[in-house]
Write an enzyme that holds these catalytic residues in place. Structure first.
Site, PDB file in Angstrom:
ATOM      1  N   SER A 196       0.800  -1.222   0.000  1.00 45.51           N
ATOM      2  CA  SER A 196       0.000   0.000   0.000  1.00 45.51           C
ATOM      3  C   SER A 196       0.837   1.279   0.000  1.00 45.51           C
ATOM      4  CB  SER A 196      -0.958   0.022   1.188  1.00 45.51           C
ATOM      5  OG  SER A 196      -0.248   0.157   2.399  1.00 45.51           O
ATOM      6  N   LYS A 241       1.044   4.211   7.016  1.00 46.40           N
ATOM      7  CA  LYS A 241       0.315   5.032   6.052  1.00 46.40           C
ATOM      8  C   LYS A 241       0.793   6.478   6.156  1.00 46.40           C
ATOM      9  CE  LYS A 241      -2.765   1.914   4.663  1.00 46.40           C
ATOM     10  NZ  LYS A 241      -1.966   0.731   4.903  1.00 46.40           N
TER      11      LYS A 241
END
Length: 141
Positions: free
Chosen positions: A62, A99
């Site tokens: 990701s 993230k």
């Protein structure tokens, strides 16, 4: 991207290796001894706050846009204040993730750096804690 393992840095070791500064062409080799600038200890280069630093091994894809690949080691500094745009390690509902932090106008999101993944909006009822700011990525070529 998930955290696969957490490690504390071993600051007892010192490996001062030669560092070569200047232009380094990718063509024919040249006598490198003429370019040795000094010695480099990666602990000193990568770890600014030893007591507040840890390493994590990550899994997933990701964060490819941030240069973070499956299996990479991240250097994380928990003494730094996480601000909008930082890549962070966070605990969300008991699960560790890596993230990019989006923090604007009372909106808190965790953003992937891969278009195949969706942003995560943090809700008030969720358990959320920032563990630290990612300062460096270590991966093999």
């Amino acid at each position: 991207m998930h955290v696969d393992a957490i490690y504390a840095p071993d600051l007892s070791t010192r490996y001062k290796l030669p560092i070569f500064l200047g232009r380094l062409p990718a063509g024919f080799p040249s006598p490198a001894d003429d370019y040795i600038e000094g010695k480099l200890d990666l602990n000193r280069k990568l770890i600014k706050h030893p007591a507040a630093t840890f390493f994590v091994k990550v899994t997933g894809n990701s964060m490819l846009g941030a240069g973070i690949h499956n299996g990479d080691l991240l250097v994380v500094d928990k003494s730094l204040e996480a601000v909008d745009g930082n890549v962070i390690v966070a605990s969300l509902d008991g699960e560790l993730t890596v993230k990019r932090l989006y923090k604007r106008d009372n909106v808190l999101r965790l953003l992937p750096d891969n278009k195949d993944y969706q942003p995560i909006e943090i809700q008030a009822q969720q358990s959320f804690e920032i563990w630290g700011v990612v300062t460096n990525v270590i991966h093999a070529l």
